[in-house]
Design an enzyme around this catalytic site. Sequence first.
Site, mmCIF file in Angstrom:
data_model
loop_
_atom_site.group_PDB
_atom_site.id
_atom_site.type_symbol
_atom_site.label_atom_id
_atom_site.label_comp_id
_atom_site.label_asym_id
_atom_site.label_seq_id
_atom_site.Cartn_x
_atom_site.Cartn_y
_atom_site.Cartn_z
ATOM 1 N N ASP A 127 -0.509 -0.781 7.213
ATOM 2 C CA ASP A 127 -0.994 -1.690 8.252
ATOM 3 C C ASP A 127 0.084 -1.871 9.313
ATOM 4 O O ASP A 127 1.170 -1.305 9.199
ATOM 5 C CB ASP A 127 -1.380 -3.049 7.633
ATOM 6 C CG ASP A 127 -0.170 -3.810 7.096
ATOM 7 O OD1 ASP A 127 0.959 -3.262 7.137
ATOM 8 O OD2 ASP A 127 -0.351 -4.940 6.634
ATOM 9 N N ASP A 130 2.194 -4.867 11.000
ATOM 10 C CA ASP A 130 2.555 -6.281 10.896
ATOM 11 C C ASP A 130 3.273 -6.697 12.174
ATOM 12 O O ASP A 130 4.323 -6.142 12.499
ATOM 13 C CB ASP A 130 3.480 -6.503 9.685
ATOM 14 C CG ASP A 130 2.865 -5.972 8.395
ATOM 15 O OD1 ASP A 130 1.835 -6.515 7.976
ATOM 16 O OD2 ASP A 130 3.416 -5.012 7.816
ATOM 17 N N ASP A 146 -1.964 -7.284 11.122
ATOM 18 C CA ASP A 146 -1.706 -8.693 10.820
ATOM 19 C C ASP A 146 -0.921 -9.294 11.972
ATOM 20 O O ASP A 146 0.140 -8.779 12.336
ATOM 21 C CB ASP A 146 -0.856 -8.836 9.536
ATOM 22 C CG ASP A 146 -1.699 -8.740 8.275
ATOM 23 O OD1 ASP A 146 -2.947 -8.782 8.390
ATOM 24 O OD2 ASP A 146 -1.121 -8.624 7.188
HETATM 25 N N1 DCP Z 1 5.397 -10.123 2.455
HETATM 26 C C1 DCP Z 1 5.903 -10.801 1.348
HETATM 27 N N2 DCP Z 1 5.069 -11.403 0.477
HETATM 28 C C2 DCP Z 1 3.744 -11.347 0.665
HETATM 29 C C3 DCP Z 1 3.212 -10.662 1.771
HETATM 30 C C4 DCP Z 1 4.072 -10.068 2.660
HETATM 31 O O1 DCP Z 1 7.096 -10.863 1.145
HETATM 32 N N3 DCP Z 1 2.938 -11.931 -0.223
HETATM 33 C C5 DCP Z 1 6.307 -9.491 3.399
HETATM 34 C C6 DCP Z 1 7.047 -8.347 2.824
HETATM 35 C C7 DCP Z 1 6.361 -7.158 3.372
HETATM 36 C C8 DCP Z 1 5.807 -7.640 4.686
HETATM 37 O O2 DCP Z 1 5.568 -9.004 4.507
HETATM 38 O O3 DCP Z 1 7.262 -6.115 3.560
HETATM 39 C C9 DCP Z 1 4.579 -6.936 5.117
HETATM 40 O O4 DCP Z 1 3.643 -6.784 4.047
HETATM 41 P P1 DCP Z 1 2.927 -5.404 3.798
HETATM 42 O O5 DCP Z 1 2.010 -5.610 2.639
HETATM 43 O O6 DCP Z 1 2.318 -4.902 5.044
HETATM 44 O O7 DCP Z 1 4.112 -4.461 3.301
HETATM 45 P P2 DCP Z 1 4.919 -3.342 4.055
HETATM 46 O O8 DCP Z 1 4.746 -3.455 5.524
HETATM 47 O O9 DCP Z 1 6.298 -3.424 3.527
HETATM 48 O O10 DCP Z 1 4.281 -2.004 3.510
HETATM 49 P P3 DCP Z 1 3.164 -1.059 4.160
HETATM 50 O O11 DCP Z 1 3.910 0.078 4.740
HETATM 51 O O12 DCP Z 1 2.313 -0.650 2.996
HETATM 52 O O13 DCP Z 1 2.401 -1.839 5.175
HETATM 53 MG MG MG Z 2 2.885 -3.445 6.444
#
Ligand code: DCP
Ligand code: MG
Length: 358
Positions: free
Chosen positions: A204, A206, A282
């Site tokens: 996604d 962010d 998001d």
């Molecule tokens: N985050 C967190 N706890 C949550 C949700 C989010 O700490 N319950 C933080 C850490 C994540 C960031 O927000 O790195 C973004 O969430 P993502 O699920 O989008 O994770 P990533 O961006 O790291 O991975 P992806 O590449 O799959 O989007």
């Molecule tokens: Mg992400």
Amino acid sequence: VTPSKEPDPAVLPAYGCQRRTPLAHHNAMLTEALETLARDAAFSGDETRSLAFTRAASALKALPRRLGSLRDLAALPGVGKHCRRVIQEVLEDGSSAEVEAVRRSERYRTMQLFTGIFGVGTRTAASWYQEGLRTLADLRATGPRLSRQQQAGLQYWEDLATPVTLAEAEAIRELVQAEAQRILPDATVTLVGGFRRGKPMGHDVDLLLSHPEEGREQALLGPLVASLEQQGLLLYQQRQPNTFGQEPSSSSMDQFERCFAIARLALPGAGDPGAWRATRVDLVVAPRSQFAFALLGWTGSRHFERELRRFAGRQRGLALSSHGLYDPQREMFLPATTEEEIFQLLGLDYVAPTERNA
Ligand code: DCP
Ligand code: MG
């Protein structure tokens, strides 16, 4: 110098936030095996077991060399018996029978498929599995009652299962920033999540929104989402108000004003001038006074964040969240305007975003 009190430099520090964890590391076979078991444990609701596998995998990611033998495990903190056995198997046979069995199992495959749908968590996926559902076609046909979010997740499943590239994420950031700055000229839009950690792909986009003047950010998301929607750029959107300070936070989820959306991203290079893809976006709005904490909290990785909060609590008696750093003794939030200051307040060496892939 008292040798017993000096940490052994050959042993990695115990907390993930005390280590530098690059995106590319030396032990992918081992970490993938352990992370499969971590996911499988999470699918059965066993968070403790899941965390044990995640911790071992995370330590391996920070090891600056390939793990050659079980003896090298002495350098890693917190690798339990079960992890050891799996590591040994992979080192000796190139794969682990237990892990392979999990990967082949109908339950694991189905849970992977279902939890990969936007709006579907572990519990929902498990209950669908219990009911005998196995495929997206099952969900569409015999369908359990789906939320609006899950309906959108199913409708755009194929696009959403296709990784977002950094170029696509940047394009969306620019589009959102242009729109945000039409509403408030000094609004800022920062790409966070995995892309800020240097990932070339993500599931996604962010985006963290803010404004230099405290309070002004409150006037941003409503008009922004309305405008994007009017231009036909949103296929789905769900807004949530800011609840910080109103109700005690029940989960580790933060309480910023936000919008979970699916954007309709034009693909200019695709030949067909009308080409587009659906992309999960998001949007999170943080007031300036909380921006550094939000930036730190939204950059991840998830495990790095978990370890930061655990370190803050256990080692410093402080409560860290994406909103601030609370000192219960002094009954106050400790202010910070940069990520560096937050690490300093925690008494941690600064870890750059690209080294937070714990
Ligand atoms: N985050 C967190 N706890 C949550 C949700 C989010 O700490 N319950 C933080 C850490 C994540 C960031 O927000 O790195 C973004 O969430 P993502 O699920 O989008 O994770 P990533 O961006 O790291 O991975 P992806 O590449 O799959 O989007
Ligand atoms: Mg992400």
